[in-house]
Design an enzyme around this catalytic site. Structure first.
Site, short mmCIF file in Angstrom:
data_model
loop_
_atom_site.label_atom_id
_atom_site.label_comp_id
_atom_site.label_asym_id
_atom_site.label_seq_id
_atom_site.Cartn_x
_atom_site.Cartn_y
_atom_site.Cartn_z
N SER A 210 1.22 11.06 -5.01
CA SER A 210 0.25 11.40 -3.97
C SER A 210 0.75 10.91 -2.62
O SER A 210 1.00 9.71 -2.44
CB SER A 210 -1.11 10.76 -4.28
N ARG B 149 -5.47 1.10 -1.78
CA ARG B 149 -4.04 1.32 -1.59
C ARG B 149 -3.47 0.37 -0.52
O ARG B 149 -2.61 0.74 0.27
CB ARG B 149 -3.76 2.78 -1.19
N GLU C 150 0.47 7.56 2.11
CA GLU C 150 0.58 6.42 1.22
C GLU C 150 1.98 5.79 1.29
O GLU C 150 2.09 4.57 1.36
CB GLU C 150 0.29 6.83 -0.23
#
Length: 341
Positions: A241, A168, A337
């Protein structure tokens, strides 16, 4: 100010971020060409302002009105390139919707991106976040991208090494954060094989009695799983998420397992262990709970939601409370995130 017809002022951003946070931009420009970027940033007043490059708004949390210039990347276009003997090459402009692009590749008879179906956002955001799901990541199929460099006014072509992909993560979250992605190209295997390494996906395919799934069947299965577990941003504001799955050492994981035998963990190639952030949050009792108008989705503890009228500060406060509880219980600090603006 340049662009009197298309440069907008005090522009609402509520419908340009998937959390549906109701904030405004001091100045806003919808970018449909590289010339738009060059002309806007050639203006000294605009170039000196704080700048936010916005795609689908699916990986950010807006905590306040933006005091500068929002560049909304709306570049369009998709094409099949020449490719090689082993790979199809496909390219899409940064403003294309990611899921629509994936479905388009499948309609062209090109498999490879199906595991990444239904991820919200645009093509341009995919390499920034190195988006991933169900055992696949952007970097697995990435070929190259074109990016506009505001410092020079030039367009750079970057390969995977230059993008420095990680979990990520990419160079675009670090020293390359000023670069503006224009288009992205992918190399997809001609000798396609289904990627069913992720147990939940493999089980879902098997339950349908499909022995040899097609790319479209894998995509349809991924879509069904995601729709069952995750809220539709068009219905409930969210950014998917919210926390990364934390990676810890094998020693730390072993110590946690002694205290928490049911801890969900996955061994990584380098010997480290990836923990399931959603499980950690759920075990701390946060699933379905709210703080103000911000809450944790009842079906998936990894997803924070706007239950209606939440501010970015409320979502941020909820995230901080979850982080504190998980850290106090497990000694693990969860990392968000989305980018906080």
């Amino acid at each position: 100010m340049p662009f009197p017809e298309i440069l907008q002022h005090d522009h609402p951003l509520k419908h340009l971020n998937t959390f549906r946070i109701d904030v405004r931009a001091k100045h806003y420009l919808r970018v449909t060409s590289v010339d738009d970027l060059r002309a806007a940033l050639a203006d000294a007043q605009l170039a000196a302002m704080p700048r936010l490059v916005l795609g689908g708004g699916s990986n950010l949390l807006l905590t306040r009105d933006f005091p500068g210039l929002v560049l909304h990347i709306a570049l369009e276009g998709r094409e099949i390139l020449a490719g090689t003997a082993t790979h199809h090459h496909v390219r899409a402009a940064a403003g294309e919707t990611w899921h629509d692009f994936v479905q388009w590749t499948l309609a062209q008879g090109v498999g490879g991106l199906e595991n990444l179906s239904l991820i919200p956002g645009t093509v341009g955001a995919a390499p920034i976040q190195n988006i991933g799901a169900y055992g696949a990541e952007t970097k697995d199929y990435f070929l190259s991208l074109s990016a506009f460099d505001p410092a020079t006014g030039e367009v750079r072509v970057m390969d995977g090494a230059a993008c420095r992909f990680a979990y990520r993560d990419s160079v675009f979250k670090h020293e390359g954060r000023e670069l503006i992605i224009l288009d992205v190209s992918f190399a997809l295997p001609r000798a396609w094989q289904p990627n069913l390494r992720y147990a939940e996906l493999a089980n879902a395919v098997a339950e349908q009695g499909i022995a040899a799934p097609t790319p479209q069947q894998v995509a349809d299965t991924v879509i069904a799983i995601r729709r069952r577990k995750l809220p539709d941003p068009a219905q409930i504001g969210n950014a998917g998420s919210f926390f990364k799955n934390p990676v810890v050492s094998a020693e730390q994981c072993a110590a946690l397992l002694e205290q928490f035998p049911t801890l969900v963990h996955h061994r990584q190639p380098d010997g480290s262990e990836k923990l399931a952030a959603g499980w950690l949050i759920d075990q701390c009792g946060w699933k379905g709970r709210s703080m103000g108008a911000a809450g944790v989705y009842p079906k998936q503890a990894l997803v924070l939601v706007n239950n209606g009228g939440a501010s970015g500060a409320e979502v941020q406060a909820l995230a901080a409370a979850i982080q504190a509880d998980v850290c106090a219980r497990y000694g693990v600090m969860l990392e968000p995130e989305p980018v906080f603006i």
